[in-house]
Design a protein around this motif. Sequence first.
Motif, PDB file in Angstrom:
ATOM      1  N   ALA A  58       0.834  -1.206   0.000  1.00  0.00           N
ATOM      2  CA  ALA A  58       0.000   0.000   0.000  1.00  0.00           C
ATOM      3  C   ALA A  58       0.870   1.257   0.000  1.00  0.00           C
ATOM      4  N   ILE A  59       1.897   1.257   0.828  1.00  0.00           N
ATOM      5  CA  ILE A  59       2.798   2.410   0.892  1.00  0.00           C
ATOM      6  C   ILE A  59       3.593   2.552  -0.398  1.00  0.00           C
ATOM      7  N   ALA A  60       4.095   1.422  -0.902  1.00  0.00           N
ATOM      8  CA  ALA A  60       4.931   1.452  -2.100  1.00  0.00           C
ATOM      9  C   ALA A  60       4.168   1.972  -3.312  1.00  0.00           C
ATOM     10  N   PHE A  61       2.944   1.499  -3.504  1.00  0.00           N
ATOM     11  CA  PHE A  61       2.200   1.893  -4.693  1.00  0.00           C
ATOM     12  C   PHE A  61       1.542   3.259  -4.555  1.00  0.00           C
ATOM     13  N   ALA A  62       1.307   3.721  -3.337  1.00  0.00           N
ATOM     14  CA  ALA A  62       0.906   5.115  -3.173  1.00  0.00           C
ATOM     15  C   ALA A  62       2.067   6.023  -3.560  1.00  0.00           C
ATOM     16  N   GLY A  63       3.272   5.633  -3.170  1.00  0.00           N
ATOM     17  CA  GLY A  63       4.451   6.387  -3.577  1.00  0.00           C
ATOM     18  C   GLY A  63       4.637   6.368  -5.075  1.00  0.00           C
ATOM     19  N   ALA A  64       4.361   5.222  -5.710  1.00  0.00           N
ATOM     20  CA  ALA A  64       4.474   5.131  -7.159  1.00  0.00           C
ATOM     21  C   ALA A  64       3.498   6.077  -7.845  1.00  0.00           C
ATOM     22  N   ALA A  65       2.290   6.183  -7.323  1.00  0.00           N
ATOM     23  CA  ALA A  65       1.299   7.086  -7.909  1.00  0.00           C
ATOM     24  C   ALA A  65       1.765   8.533  -7.844  1.00  0.00           C
ATOM     25  N   ARG A  66       2.430   8.875  -6.752  1.00  0.00           N
ATOM     26  CA  ARG A  66       2.857  10.266  -6.552  1.00  0.00           C
ATOM     27  C   ARG A  66       4.260  10.523  -7.085  1.00  0.00           C
ATOM     28  N   LYS A  67       4.876   9.490  -7.685  1.00  0.00           N
ATOM     29  CA  LYS A  67       6.254   9.597  -8.186  1.00  0.00           C
ATOM     30  C   LYS A  67       7.207   9.995  -7.063  1.00  0.00           C
ATOM     31  N   SER A  82       6.575 -10.700  11.854  1.00  0.00           N
ATOM     32  CA  SER A  82       7.270 -10.209  13.049  1.00  0.00           C
ATOM     33  C   SER A  82       7.425  -8.694  13.037  1.00  0.00           C
ATOM     34  N   ARG A  83       7.215  -8.086  11.883  1.00  0.00           N
ATOM     35  CA  ARG A  83       7.347  -6.634  11.780  1.00  0.00           C
ATOM     36  C   ARG A  83       6.044  -5.901  12.082  1.00  0.00           C
ATOM     37  N   LEU A  84       4.974  -6.627  12.375  1.00  0.00           N
ATOM     38  CA  LEU A  84       3.702  -5.989  12.709  1.00  0.00           C
ATOM     39  C   LEU A  84       3.778  -5.401  14.116  1.00  0.00           C
ATOM     40  N   GLU A  85       3.619  -4.099  14.189  1.00  0.00           N
ATOM     41  CA  GLU A  85       3.720  -3.391  15.452  1.00  0.00           C
ATOM     42  C   GLU A  85       2.344  -3.247  16.094  1.00  0.00           C
ATOM     43  N   PRO A  86       2.264  -2.900  17.391  1.00  0.00           N
ATOM     44  CA  PRO A  86       0.961  -2.596  17.983  1.00  0.00           C
ATOM     45  C   PRO A  86       0.263  -1.496  17.172  1.00  0.00           C
ATOM     46  N   GLY A  87      -0.990  -1.678  16.893  1.00  0.00           N
ATOM     47  CA  GLY A  87      -1.724  -0.694  16.109  1.00  0.00           C
ATOM     48  C   GLY A  87      -1.619  -0.892  14.607  1.00  0.00           C
ATOM     49  N   TRP A  88      -1.106  -2.042  14.167  1.00  0.00           N
ATOM     50  CA  TRP A  88      -0.911  -2.260  12.728  1.00  0.00           C
ATOM     51  C   TRP A  88      -2.219  -2.228  11.947  1.00  0.00           C
ATOM     52  N   ARG A  89      -3.315  -2.633  12.567  1.00  0.00           N
ATOM     53  CA  ARG A  89      -4.594  -2.620  11.842  1.00  0.00           C
ATOM     54  C   ARG A  89      -4.957  -1.202  11.417  1.00  0.00           C
ATOM     55  N   THR A  90      -4.804  -0.257  12.323  1.00  0.00           N
ATOM     56  CA  THR A  90      -5.118   1.139  12.006  1.00  0.00           C
ATOM     57  C   THR A  90      -4.168   1.684  10.959  1.00  0.00           C
ATOM     58  N   ARG A  91      -2.886   1.352  11.088  1.00  0.00           N
ATOM     59  CA  ARG A  91      -1.910   1.848  10.106  1.00  0.00           C
ATOM     60  C   ARG A  91      -2.207   1.332   8.709  1.00  0.00           C
ATOM     61  N   ILE A  92      -2.447   0.034   8.578  1.00  0.00           N
ATOM     62  CA  ILE A  92      -2.689  -0.529   7.255  1.00  0.00           C
ATOM     63  C   ILE A  92      -4.002  -0.017   6.683  1.00  0.00           C
ATOM     64  N   ASP A  93      -5.007   0.143   7.518  1.00  0.00           N
ATOM     65  CA  ASP A  93      -6.270   0.720   7.057  1.00  0.00           C
ATOM     66  C   ASP A  93      -6.037   2.108   6.463  1.00  0.00           C
ATOM     67  N   THR A  94      -5.275   2.933   7.164  1.00  0.00           N
ATOM     68  CA  THR A  94      -4.978   4.280   6.687  1.00  0.00           C
ATOM     69  C   THR A  94      -4.185   4.251   5.389  1.00  0.00           C
ATOM     70  N   ASP A  95      -3.211   3.348   5.306  1.00  0.00           N
ATOM     71  CA  ASP A  95      -2.363   3.289   4.112  1.00  0.00           C
ATOM     72  C   ASP A  95      -3.117   2.760   2.894  1.00  0.00           C
ATOM     73  N   ALA A  97      -6.345   3.261   2.401  1.00  0.00           N
ATOM     74  CA  ALA A  97      -7.173   4.400   1.996  1.00  0.00           C
ATOM     75  C   ALA A  97      -6.332   5.421   1.232  1.00  0.00           C
ATOM     76  N   ASP A  98      -5.100   5.611   1.663  1.00  0.00           N
ATOM     77  CA  ASP A  98      -4.207   6.545   0.976  1.00  0.00           C
ATOM     78  C   ASP A  98      -3.838   6.037  -0.411  1.00  0.00           C
ATOM     79  N   LEU A  99      -3.690   4.721  -0.553  1.00  0.00           N
ATOM     80  CA  LEU A  99      -3.421   4.143  -1.867  1.00  0.00           C
ATOM     81  C   LEU A  99      -4.540   4.502  -2.841  1.00  0.00           C
TER      82      LEU A  99
END
Length: 206
Positions: A58-67, A82-95, A97-99
């Motif tokens: 989600a982060i990578a392709f949002a960046g691709a859209a914005r160059k 193992s890289r999922l931090e506390p609050g990951w559900r909210t972060r991924i939801d936001t990302d 939506a940003d995509l």
Amino acid sequence: MSRPPGGGQDVMDLIDFVPATATLRDLVASVTDDQLGAPTPCPDYTVGDLVEHVGGLAIAFAGAARKQPVPGAEEGGSGDASRLEPGWRTRIDTDLADLAAAWSVPAAYEGETQAGPFLMPAPEAAAVALDEVVVHGWDLATALGRPFVVREEDVAACLAFAEPFSTPEAVAMRAPAFGPVVPVPDGAPALTRLLGLLGRSAGASG
């Protein structure tokens, strides 16, 4: 994992990412902690790995859209629970939506952009992003035993992307992003055909 270029889709209109990302957002939000270790249709991914990959793409392709370069985006989402931090559900939801918001802007489809390790025409990057969202949405729904609903036009767009490198002549282009094509019956639903092209067996869910 990022998809290889070569889909060849000529996107004349903006892709509406909102429905597909909304489905994936709902699925991610529904994952419980005790489901993170469950298997998925992606052989190398548990549910937790898949969710972490979704957040990265989600982060990578949002960046691709914005160059805009995104640190670590060349990995396309590591797929490491193992890289999922506390609050990951909210972060991924936001990302996610940003995509959808990033690809709602006409300028996103102009020129070339970097998607993972690949430089490609921006419309093709949009097609890759939609394919990732739709197919991994199905992966996650299947792993969780939940129904998966997708728009016909989104499946059609993903088929147009996937078909050119699903022929015997294009085998070298598939690895390591896709497994071998899975044959499907004549007249199979479009989603079943798409999943087969991407190395998945939809079974009765297609």
